[in-house]
Design a protein around this motif. Structure first.
Motif, PDB file in Angstrom:
ATOM      1  N   ILE A   4      41.858  48.162  46.335  1.00 40.95           N
ATOM      2  CA  ILE A   4      41.029  49.029  45.501  1.00 40.95           C
ATOM      3  C   ILE A   4      39.785  49.383  46.293  1.00 40.95           C
ATOM      4  N   LEU A  26      30.623  41.749  43.496  1.00 41.07           N
ATOM      5  CA  LEU A  26      32.030  42.104  43.712  1.00 41.07           C
ATOM      6  C   LEU A  26      32.790  40.938  44.348  1.00 41.07           C
ATOM      7  N   LEU A  29      34.215  38.468  41.724  1.00 41.85           N
ATOM      8  CA  LEU A  29      35.130  38.889  40.656  1.00 41.85           C
ATOM      9  C   LEU A  29      36.353  37.982  40.598  1.00 41.85           C
ATOM     10  N   SER A  32      40.390  38.323  42.458  1.00 43.78           N
ATOM     11  CA  SER A  32      40.102  39.362  43.439  1.00 43.78           C
ATOM     12  C   SER A  32      39.605  38.727  44.729  1.00 43.78           C
ATOM     13  N   SER A  62      42.846  43.048  44.435  1.00 43.52           N
ATOM     14  CA  SER A  62      42.655  42.483  43.103  1.00 43.52           C
ATOM     15  C   SER A  62      43.943  42.522  42.287  1.00 43.52           C
ATOM     16  N   LEU A  64      43.403  42.299  38.979  1.00 43.32           N
ATOM     17  CA  LEU A  64      42.878  42.760  37.692  1.00 43.32           C
ATOM     18  C   LEU A  64      43.530  44.080  37.295  1.00 43.32           C
ATOM     19  N   LEU A  69      39.047  45.804  35.445  1.00 45.56           N
ATOM     20  CA  LEU A  69      38.146  45.994  36.581  1.00 45.56           C
ATOM     21  C   LEU A  69      37.010  46.928  36.201  1.00 45.56           C
ATOM     22  N   ALA A  72      34.487  45.039  34.317  1.00 43.04           N
ATOM     23  CA  ALA A  72      33.734  44.145  35.200  1.00 43.04           C
ATOM     24  C   ALA A  72      32.694  44.928  35.997  1.00 43.04           C
ATOM     25  N   LEU A  73      33.062  46.109  36.490  1.00 40.86           N
ATOM     26  CA  LEU A  73      32.116  46.934  37.248  1.00 40.86           C
ATOM     27  C   LEU A  73      30.966  47.398  36.366  1.00 40.86           C
ATOM     28  N   ILE A  97      35.510  53.436  40.640  1.00 39.37           N
ATOM     29  CA  ILE A  97      36.818  53.152  41.237  1.00 39.37           C
ATOM     30  C   ILE A  97      37.316  54.455  41.849  1.00 39.37           C
ATOM     31  N   PHE A 100      42.975  53.002  43.377  1.00 44.70           N
ATOM     32  CA  PHE A 100      43.507  51.743  42.861  1.00 44.70           C
ATOM     33  C   PHE A 100      44.948  51.652  43.341  1.00 44.70           C
TER      34      PHE A 100
END
Length: 160
Positions: A4, A26, A29, A32, A62, A64, A69, A72-73, A97, A100
Motif C-alpha cells: 500500500i 504508520l 499500525l 502491517s 498490510s 488490514l 486502514l 487508522a489513517l 491511500i 492498495f
C-alpha cells in the motif's frame, strides 16, 4: 499482505515534524509492516494564499482491510490535530491511500487509486522513489507513463 502506498502532506504546525510523527505512527499500525518513505518535497498549495506543503509517500505491507486502514489513517490525522473545516483547507496532516495492491476500490468513503494522483507531481515523484517505473495501476497505466505526462514542476526535493 498487500503493498500500500500512502500520500502524506502537511502545511501547518511544523510540516516536516508532522510527517515524521506520521511515519512513526504508520510503523505502529497493527497487521502491517512499514516498508519505507520517500524524500520530503515542498510544493505550492493547490489553492492560492495557503502555506507551502511538505509531501512524501510511504509504503506499507498490510493485512488490514481498506476501510480499516482508512479509519487508522484518519485516527493518525486526528491525533495530530487535523481539523476538517473545508475540503481544500490547510491541514496539519493529510494521509491518502494512493494504491492498495492492485485493487480498484470505489466505496463512498474511499476511491483507490487516488482519483487525482495522475495529475500531482508531489505524489508521483515521491512514489517513484519507492515503486518501480513499471508498477501497473489497476487501469493498466504504468507509473512510468504517469511520470512522463506529469513534469517535475513546482517541486523542491528537500535535503534529508
Amino acid at each position: 499482505m498487500e503493498r500500500i502506498y500512502i500520500g502524506m502532506g502537511s502545511n501547518l504546525a511544523a510540516p516536516d515534524q508532522q510527517l515524521r510523527n506520521a511515519i512513526e505512527a504508520l510503523a505502529q499500525l497493527p497487521d502491517s509492516a512499514f516498508v519505507g518513505v520517500s524524500a520530503f518535497y515542498q510544493s505550492d498549495s493547490l489553492l492560492p494564499g495557503q502555506p507551502r506543503y511538505t509531501n512524501a509517500v510511504a509504503a506499507l505491507d498490510s493485512a488490514l482491510a481498506p476501510l480499516a486502514l482508512l479509519d487508522a489513517l484518519q485516527s493518525i490525522e486526528n491525533d495530530q490535530g487535523r481539523e476538517r473545516l473545508e475540503r481544500w483547507g490547510p491541514r496539519t496532516l493529510d494521509l491518502d491511500i494512493l494504491l492498495f495492491g492492485d485493487r480498484l476500490i470505489n466505496e463512498p468513503r474511499l476511491k483507490v487509486p487516488h482519483y487525482q494522483m495522475h495529475l500531482r507531481a508531489f505524489v508521483l515523484y515521491p512514489l517513484a522513489e519507492l515503486a518501480p517505473a513499471d508498477l501497473q495501476l489497476p487501469n493498466g497505466t504504468t507509473l512510468g507513463d504517469l511520470l512522463a505526462a506529469c513534469p517535475f514542476v513546482g517541486l523542491e526535493r528537500l535535503p534529508l
